[in-house]
Design an enzyme around this catalytic site. Structure first.
Site, mmCIF file in Angstrom:
data_model
loop_
_atom_site.group_PDB
_atom_site.id
_atom_site.type_symbol
_atom_site.label_atom_id
_atom_site.label_comp_id
_atom_site.label_asym_id
_atom_site.label_seq_id
_atom_site.Cartn_x
_atom_site.Cartn_y
_atom_site.Cartn_z
ATOM 1 N N LYS A 53 0.837 -1.205 0.000
ATOM 2 C CA LYS A 53 0.000 0.000 0.000
ATOM 3 C C LYS A 53 0.871 1.253 0.000
ATOM 4 O O LYS A 53 0.607 2.204 -0.741
ATOM 5 C CB LYS A 53 -0.942 -0.022 1.215
ATOM 6 N N GLN A 97 -4.789 -1.498 9.470
ATOM 7 C CA GLN A 97 -4.555 -2.832 8.913
ATOM 8 C C GLN A 97 -5.120 -3.900 9.851
ATOM 9 O O GLN A 97 -4.806 -3.922 11.035
ATOM 10 C CB GLN A 97 -3.041 -3.042 8.696
ATOM 11 N N ASP A 120 -11.127 2.676 3.580
ATOM 12 C CA ASP A 120 -11.316 1.224 3.460
ATOM 13 C C ASP A 120 -12.802 0.883 3.349
ATOM 14 O O ASP A 120 -13.152 -0.246 2.998
ATOM 15 C CB ASP A 120 -10.728 0.509 4.688
#
Ligand code: NAP
Length: 299
Positions: A53, A97, A120
Site C-alpha cells: 500500500k 490494517q 477502506d
C-alpha cells in the site's frame, strides 16, 4: 473453450496513470493527498500488505504516513491516535490494517475513524450506505472486482452471480454491489449445502473463501466469468487462489489469475478512495474538523 485472462496488473497500471493526473490537479490547488496507515504488531502478512500500500501511494504521488503500534498496545492508544488523525489536515484517508490483536475491539476502532476519511469503507455508515447503493468509499476488494468485471464488457444486470464467501470485507459487500447493478445474487458460505449445485448455475462466479482448490472445473458453468479473490500461500511458497486454475480456465470465458488478478486492484482502489477523499475535501464536500457522520452528504 479457453478463458481469456482478466489482467488486474494491466488495469491497475492504467488506473494509476490517471491517478497521477488527478494528483497533479490536486497539487495545483495546493492539496497533496495523504494516507495514514495504522499497523499494530509485526504480522508478516500485514507487513507485506502495508508495504504494498505504501509503495502504491509513492507510485501515484500520494503521501503515506506509517503509525506503528506494539502488539501489546492498549485500545485507547489507537483511539487517541485516530482521533488526532481525524482532524489532521494533511490526512485524507485512514487505514487500520486488520487483523488487530485480541485485546483490541476492531469494530470500536473502525467506528472511530471519521466517515470522510474511511477509505477502506469499513465504517458502519459506509457499510449501510452500500446497502442503499450510494456509499462514499466502497470497500477496496469488491470495488476492484467490479472494475475487473467491467473490462469484460459484459453487463451484470440479470446475470446469475454466485459469491462464495460471506465475509464483511469481501463476500457481503461484493454481493451488495452486484445486487445494486441488478444481478441475481446468491451468497454461499461454509454452511452452504452442496456448493456445486449453486456454482454450476453462475454466469459470474466470485470466489473469496481462502480455500485452495475449492472450485473444480465440474463446478463451473461452461462460459462463466470466474473471479478468484483467494490468496493462499502453499507449503512450497507458491501463491494460489481458491480456483483450480488450469482446468477451470478450459471451461470459463474469462478468468482472473492469482497472482495478478484481484490483488493489484485492491491496492489500486485504496488509492482511488484516498484521491476521492482528497477531492471531496478540496471541493468543500468534507470538512476539517469533521462533521458528525449523520451530517455527511450521501456519496
Ligand atoms: P474470511 O473472513 O476467512 O471469509 C471467508 C469466507 O468464506 C467465509 O464467509 C466462510 O464462510 C467462507 N468459506 C470458507 N470455506 C468455505 C467453503 N469450503 N465453502 C464455502 N464457503 C466457505 O476471508 P476473507 O477476508 O473474505 O478473504 C477470503 C480470501 O480472499 C482469502 O484467501 C484472502 O486472503 C483473500 N483476499 C484477497 C484479497 C485480494 O486483494 N486479492 C483481499 C482480501 C482477501 P463462513 O462465513 O460460514 O465462515
Amino acid at each position: 473453450m479457453t478463458a481469456q485472462l482478466i489482467d488486474g496488473r494491466h488495469l491497475a497500471r492504467r488506473l494509476r496513470a490517471r491517478f497521477r493526473e488527478r494528483v497533479a490537479a490536486l497539487s495545483a490547488r495546493g492539496v497533496v493527498p495523504g494516507l495514514a496507515v495504522v499497523l499494530v504488531g509485526d504480522n508478516p502478512a500485514s507487513e507485506l500488505y502495508v508495504a504494498n500500500k505504501v509503495k502504491a501511494c509513492a507510485d501515484c504521488g500520494v503521501r503515506s504516513f506509517m503509525h506503528r503500534f506494539h502488539m501489546d498496545c492498549r485500545e485507547t492508544e489507537l483511539l487517541d491516535r485516530i482521533a488526532a488523525l481525524n482532524v489532521e489536515r494533511g490526512t485524507h484517508g485512514i487505514l487500520v490494517q486488520l487483523p488487530l490483536p485480541p485485546q483490541i475491539n476492531a469494530r470500536r476502532v473502525l467506528e472511530s475513524i471519521v466517515v470522510d476519511k474511511d477509505v477502506d469503507g469499513f465504517h458502519l455508515y459506509n457499510v449501510g450506505a452500500l446497502v442503499v447503493g450510494n456509499s462514499i468509499f466502497p470497500p477496496c476488494t469488491p470495488y476492484g472486482v467490479q472494475l475487473l468485471l467491467e473490462t469484460t464488457g459484459i453487463d451484470v444486470a440479470g446475470k446469475n452471480v454466485v459469491v462464495v464467501g460471506a465475509s464483511n470485507i469481501v463476500g457481503k459487500p461484493m454481493a451488495l454491489m452486484l445486487l445494486q447493478r441488478e444481478a441475481t445474487v446468491t451468497v454461499c458460505h461454509v454452511k452452504t449445502r452442496d456448493l456445486a449445485q449453486h456454482t454450476i448455475h453462475a454466469d459470474i462466479l466470485v470466489v473469496a473463501a481462502g480455500k485452495p482448490g475449492l472450485i473444480k472445473a465440474e463446478m463451473v458453468k461452461e462460459g462463466a466469468i470466474v473471479i478468484d479473490v483467494g490468496i493462499n500461500r502453499m507449503a512450497d511458497g507458491r501463491i494460489v487462489g481458491d480456483v483450480d486454475f488450469e482446468p477451470v480456465r478450459e471451461r470459463a470465458s474469462w478468468i482472473t489469475p492469482v497472482p495478478g488478478g484481484v490483488g493489484p486492484m485492491t491496492v489500486t482502489m485504496l488509492i482511488e478512495n484516498t484521491l476521492r477523499s482528497a477531492e471531496r475535501f478540496a471541493d468543500g464536500e468534507a470538512f476539517h474538523p469533521p462533521q458528525p457522520f449523520w451530517q455527511v452528504p450521501a456519496g
